[in-house]
Scaffold this motif. Structure first.
Motif, PDB file in Angstrom:
ATOM      1  N   ASN A 146      55.204  64.498  56.550  1.00 41.92           N
ATOM      2  CA  ASN A 146      53.883  64.554  55.925  1.00 41.92           C
ATOM      3  C   ASN A 146      52.916  63.501  56.449  1.00 41.92           C
ATOM      4  O   ASN A 146      51.908  63.208  55.805  1.00 41.92           O
ATOM      5  N   LEU A 147      53.201  62.972  57.641  1.00 41.70           N
ATOM      6  CA  LEU A 147      52.364  61.887  58.165  1.00 41.70           C
ATOM      7  C   LEU A 147      51.377  62.388  59.212  1.00 41.70           C
ATOM      8  O   LEU A 147      51.732  63.179  60.085  1.00 41.70           O
ATOM      9  N   ALA A 148      50.142  61.897  59.106  1.00 44.42           N
ATOM     10  CA  ALA A 148      49.146  62.076  60.163  1.00 44.42           C
ATOM     11  C   ALA A 148      48.679  60.679  60.557  1.00 44.42           C
ATOM     12  O   ALA A 148      48.133  59.947  59.732  1.00 44.42           O
ATOM     13  N   SER A 149      48.931  60.302  61.805  1.00 47.17           N
ATOM     14  CA  SER A 149      48.660  58.940  62.271  1.00 47.17           C
ATOM     15  C   SER A 149      47.307  58.857  62.961  1.00 47.17           C
ATOM     16  O   SER A 149      46.933  59.737  63.735  1.00 47.17           O
ATOM     17  N   TYR A 150      46.587  57.787  62.654  1.00 48.18           N
ATOM     18  CA  TYR A 150      45.336  57.490  63.358  1.00 48.18           C
ATOM     19  C   TYR A 150      45.679  56.473  64.440  1.00 48.18           C
ATOM     20  O   TYR A 150      45.724  55.281  64.204  1.00 48.18           O
ATOM     21  N   GLY A 151      45.975  56.969  65.635  1.00 44.51           N
ATOM     22  CA  GLY A 151      46.507  56.094  66.679  1.00 44.51           C
ATOM     23  C   GLY A 151      47.894  55.642  66.278  1.00 44.51           C
ATOM     24  O   GLY A 151      48.796  56.449  66.059  1.00 44.51           O
ATOM     25  N   SER A 152      48.092  54.334  66.146  1.00 44.24           N
ATOM     26  CA  SER A 152      49.378  53.797  65.706  1.00 44.24           C
ATOM     27  C   SER A 152      49.381  53.470  64.211  1.00 44.24           C
ATOM     28  O   SER A 152      50.381  52.962  63.700  1.00 44.24           O
ATOM     29  N   LEU A 153      48.290  53.768  63.530  1.00 44.17           N
ATOM     30  CA  LEU A 153      48.201  53.503  62.091  1.00 44.17           C
ATOM     31  C   LEU A 153      48.706  54.703  61.315  1.00 44.17           C
ATOM     32  O   LEU A 153      48.216  55.826  61.500  1.00 44.17           O
ATOM     33  N   ALA A 154      49.686  54.490  60.438  1.00 42.22           N
ATOM     34  CA  ALA A 154      50.206  55.562  59.579  1.00 42.22           C
ATOM     35  C   ALA A 154      49.193  55.797  58.457  1.00 42.22           C
ATOM     36  O   ALA A 154      49.367  55.337  57.333  1.00 42.22           O
ATOM     37  N   ARG A 155      48.140  56.537  58.778  1.00 42.11           N
ATOM     38  CA  ARG A 155      46.956  56.602  57.911  1.00 42.11           C
ATOM     39  C   ARG A 155      47.103  57.586  56.759  1.00 42.11           C
ATOM     40  O   ARG A 155      46.889  57.243  55.602  1.00 42.11           O
ATOM     41  N   PHE A 156      47.443  58.827  57.033  1.00 37.62           N
ATOM     42  CA  PHE A 156      47.488  59.864  56.005  1.00 37.62           C
ATOM     43  C   PHE A 156      48.942  60.257  55.768  1.00 37.62           C
ATOM     44  O   PHE A 156      49.602  60.799  56.659  1.00 37.62           O
ATOM     45  N   ARG A 157      49.434  60.040  54.546  1.00 40.27           N
ATOM     46  CA  ARG A 157      50.857  60.174  54.256  1.00 40.27           C
ATOM     47  C   ARG A 157      51.193  61.367  53.370  1.00 40.27           C
ATOM     48  O   ARG A 157      52.295  61.446  52.846  1.00 40.27           O
ATOM     49  N   ASP A 158      50.249  62.266  53.193  1.00 43.81           N
ATOM     50  CA  ASP A 158      50.511  63.430  52.339  1.00 43.81           C
ATOM     51  C   ASP A 158      49.912  64.693  52.959  1.00 43.81           C
ATOM     52  O   ASP A 158      49.283  65.493  52.282  1.00 43.81           O
ATOM     53  N   ILE A 159      50.102  64.856  54.272  1.00 45.80           N
ATOM     54  CA  ILE A 159      49.578  66.003  55.000  1.00 45.80           C
ATOM     55  C   ILE A 159      50.669  67.059  55.136  1.00 45.80           C
ATOM     56  O   ILE A 159      51.769  66.763  55.599  1.00 45.80           O
ATOM     57  N   GLN A 160      50.372  68.296  54.740  1.00 40.86           N
ATOM     58  CA  GLN A 160      51.335  69.397  54.916  1.00 40.86           C
ATOM     59  C   GLN A 160      51.092  70.056  56.257  1.00 40.86           C
ATOM     60  O   GLN A 160      50.043  70.644  56.488  1.00 40.86           O
ATOM     61  N   ARG A 161      52.067  69.955  57.142  1.00 42.37           N
ATOM     62  CA  ARG A 161      51.943  70.524  58.482  1.00 42.37           C
ATOM     63  C   ARG A 161      52.717  71.827  58.630  1.00 42.37           C
ATOM     64  O   ARG A 161      52.972  72.280  59.730  1.00 42.37           O
ATOM     65  N   LEU A 162      53.091  72.399  57.506  1.00 44.69           N
ATOM     66  CA  LEU A 162      53.699  73.727  57.456  1.00 44.69           C
ATOM     67  C   LEU A 162      52.704  74.650  56.765  1.00 44.69           C
ATOM     68  O   LEU A 162      52.284  74.380  55.638  1.00 44.69           O
ATOM     69  N   HIS A 163      52.310  75.734  57.450  1.00 44.54           N
ATOM     70  CA  HIS A 163      51.268  76.602  56.905  1.00 44.54           C
ATOM     71  C   HIS A 163      51.743  78.045  56.884  1.00 44.54           C
ATOM     72  O   HIS A 163      52.046  78.617  57.942  1.00 44.54           O
ATOM     73  N   PRO A 164      51.832  78.671  55.699  1.00 41.25           N
ATOM     74  CA  PRO A 164      52.255  80.079  55.632  1.00 41.25           C
ATOM     75  C   PRO A 164      51.144  81.018  56.088  1.00 41.25           C
ATOM     76  O   PRO A 164      49.965  80.794  55.807  1.00 41.25           O
ATOM     77  N   LEU A 165      51.530  82.070  56.788  1.00 43.67           N
ATOM     78  CA  LEU A 165      50.600  83.107  57.232  1.00 43.67           C
ATOM     79  C   LEU A 165      51.137  84.449  56.757  1.00 43.67           C
ATOM     80  O   LEU A 165      52.126  84.951  57.292  1.00 43.67           O
ATOM     81  N   GLY A 166      50.510  85.010  55.754  1.00 37.40           N
ATOM     82  CA  GLY A 166      51.009  86.251  55.200  1.00 37.40           C
ATOM     83  C   GLY A 166      52.311  86.019  54.444  1.00 37.40           C
ATOM     84  O   GLY A 166      52.611  84.916  53.976  1.00 37.40           O
ATOM     85  N   ASN A 167      53.109  87.067  54.350  1.00 38.94           N
ATOM     86  CA  ASN A 167      54.340  87.012  53.557  1.00 38.94           C
ATOM     87  C   ASN A 167      55.569  86.628  54.358  1.00 38.94           C
ATOM     88  O   ASN A 167      56.575  86.224  53.774  1.00 38.94           O
ATOM     89  N   HIS A 168      55.522  86.747  55.702  1.00 32.76           N
ATOM     90  CA  HIS A 168      56.749  86.582  56.473  1.00 32.76           C
ATOM     91  C   HIS A 168      56.564  85.735  57.725  1.00 32.76           C
ATOM     92  O   HIS A 168      57.339  85.862  58.673  1.00 32.76           O
ATOM     93  N   THR A 169      55.545  84.878  57.762  1.00 27.78           N
ATOM     94  CA  THR A 169      55.320  84.032  58.926  1.00 27.78           C
ATOM     95  C   THR A 169      54.904  82.640  58.459  1.00 27.78           C
ATOM     96  O   THR A 169      54.203  82.490  57.453  1.00 27.78           O
ATOM     97  N   CYS A 170      55.345  81.633  59.199  1.00 31.18           N
ATOM     98  CA  CYS A 170      54.981  80.256  58.882  1.00 31.18           C
ATOM     99  C   CYS A 170      54.778  79.482  60.181  1.00 31.18           C
ATOM    100  O   CYS A 170      55.502  79.689  61.155  1.00 31.18           O
ATOM    101  N   LEU A 171      53.776  78.595  60.186  1.00 30.52           N
ATOM    102  CA  LEU A 171      53.514  77.713  61.322  1.00 30.52           C
ATOM    103  C   LEU A 171      54.011  76.313  61.008  1.00 30.52           C
ATOM    104  O   LEU A 171      53.889  75.834  59.874  1.00 30.52           O
ATOM    105  N   ALA A 172      54.540  75.648  62.024  1.00 34.39           N
ATOM    106  CA  ALA A 172      54.841  74.216  61.958  1.00 34.39           C
ATOM    107  C   ALA A 172      54.076  73.576  63.101  1.00 34.39           C
ATOM    108  O   ALA A 172      54.278  73.932  64.261  1.00 34.39           O
ATOM    109  N   VAL A 173      53.174  72.645  62.785  1.00 38.16           N
ATOM    110  CA  VAL A 173      52.187  72.183  63.752  1.00 38.16           C
ATOM    111  C   VAL A 173      52.295  70.682  63.985  1.00 38.16           C
ATOM    112  O   VAL A 173      52.322  69.891  63.036  1.00 38.16           O
TER     113      VAL A 173
END
Length: 278
Positions: A69-96
Motif C-alpha cells: 500500500n505504499l506510494a513513494s515520493y522519490g525515497s520518501l515513503a510518503r503515501f502509506r494507504d494506496i490501493q494498487r489493486l484495481h478490479p475491472l468488471g466481475n472477472h478481471t483485476c489489475l496490479a500496478v
C-alpha cells in the motif's frame, strides 16, 4: 474617434476597431489570454510518486495478485494507504507498479471503456470483456504511447478468469509495450527476488511444464505472504502493509490490508546495526 497613437493620421477600418477597455483589436485574440497556446508540448520525463513490485500467481481456482500500500515520493515513503489493486468488471483485476498519476489515468480510461461495453451489452447482449481482451487493449495502448515517445510509466499485471474458456489468465505489460504471459509473474525488484520463489513453488507442485496439480488457495496465499515479507526485507521502497486480490469464476475479492510477521534480531549481529562489537 479612435485616439490610439497607432491610428493617428489613418482612416479606421473594421479590422482596426478597438475595444475601449482592453486596448486590443477585437479581431485579434488577446495575447494575454492565449499565452500558453503556443507553449511546447511536454511529456512526463520520469515518474515521481511510484509504487514498487506487484506479484501474480495462478492457482487451482483462479489467480492471486499482491501489492503493498505504499506510494513513494522519490525515497520518501510518503503515501502509506494506496490501493494498487484495481478490479475491472466481475472477472478481471489489475496490479500496478510505477507512476501513480499514470495509474490514475489508466483507471479512468479503463473504467470508461467498461461503462461503454456495459451500455452495449444492454442493447444487443454484447458479451463482457474477457481478461485477455483487456490485456490486448493495454498492450496496444502502452505500445502506442511508447511509439510517441510519451510512455505510460507503469508495469502492470492483468489477472482474471475467462468464463468462455473456463480458465485463469495472467499477463504482463510494461511501458515499452513488452507483453508476455506466465503462471507466475512479478514486476520491478520482485522480478529478481520474488519471481524465483514463486517459480520454484509452482514448479515443485505442478511440474516444470505446469501440467500437474496447481497450488491450492491456502498454499498460494501463504506463498504470496512469504514473498511480500522477503520483499519488505530486501526492497527499500516496500512496506509491510499489503493486499491480496483473488480472482475466480465467482468474481474478484480484494483483502483488507495485512502485515507479515517479521524478525529483525539478526540485524544486531551485523556491522552497522545496534551496539558495535570490537
Amino acid at each position: 474617434m479612435n485616439q490610439h497613437p497607432a491610428m493617428w493620421g489613418h482612416p479606421m477600418t473594421p479590422h482596426q476597431a478597438f475595444n475601449a477597455h482592453t486596448a486590443f483589436p477585437l479581431a485579434t485574440p488577446n495575447p494575454m489570454r492565449n499565452q500558453h497556446a503556443s507553449s511546447p508540448v511536454s511529456h512526463t520525463q520520469q515518474p515521481l510518486v511510484t509504487g514498487t513490485s506487484v506479484l501474480g500467481l495462478k492457482y487451482k481456482d483462479g489467480v492471486m495478485l499482491a501489492a503493498d500500500n505504499l506510494a513513494s515520493y522519490g525515497s520518501l515513503a510518503r503515501f502509506r494507504d494506496i490501493q494498487r489493486l484495481h478490479p475491472l468488471g466481475n472477472h478481471t483485476c489489475l496490479a500496478v507498479s510505477g507512476d501513480m498519476s499514470d495509474y490514475q489515468y489508466l483507471k479512468k480510461e479503463l473504467d470508461g471503456l467498461l461503462r461503454e461495453e456495459e451500455a452495449l451489452s444492454l442493447s444487443d447482449s454484447h458479451p463482457a470483456l474477457h481478461p485477455s481482451q483487456i490485456y490486448a487493449f493495454l498492450a496496444n495502448l502502452f505500445y502506442a504511447r511508447r511509439s510517441k515517445v510519451n510512455p505510460i510509466w507503469n508495469a502492470i499485471l492483468v489477472g482474471g478468469w475467462d468464463a468462455t474458456k473456463e480458465e485463469s489468465f495472467l499477463g504482463y505489460v510494461d511501458l515499452l509495450g513488452t507483453t508476455y504471459s506466465s503462471p507466475t509473474l512479478a514486476t520491478g525488484f520482485g522480478s529478481h527476488i520474488a519471481q524465483p520463489l514463486l517459480r520454484e513453488a509452482f514448479e515443485k507442485k505442478a511440474g516444470i511444464d505446469g501440467k500437474g496439480e496447481l497450488l491450492t488457495a491456502e498454499e498460494a496465499e501463504a506463498l504470496l505472504n512469504e514473498c511480500m515479507k522477503v520483499l519488505f526485507y530486501r526492497d527499500a521502497r516496500s512496506l509491510n502493509k499489503y493486499q491480496i486480490a483473488t480472482v475466480t469464476k465467482e468474481g474478484v475479492q480484494i483483502s483488507e490490508s495485512k502485515s507479515a510477521e517479521t524478525q529483525w534480531g539478526f540485524a544486531e549481529a551485523l556491522r552497522g546495526y545496534g551496539a558495535q562489537q570490537q
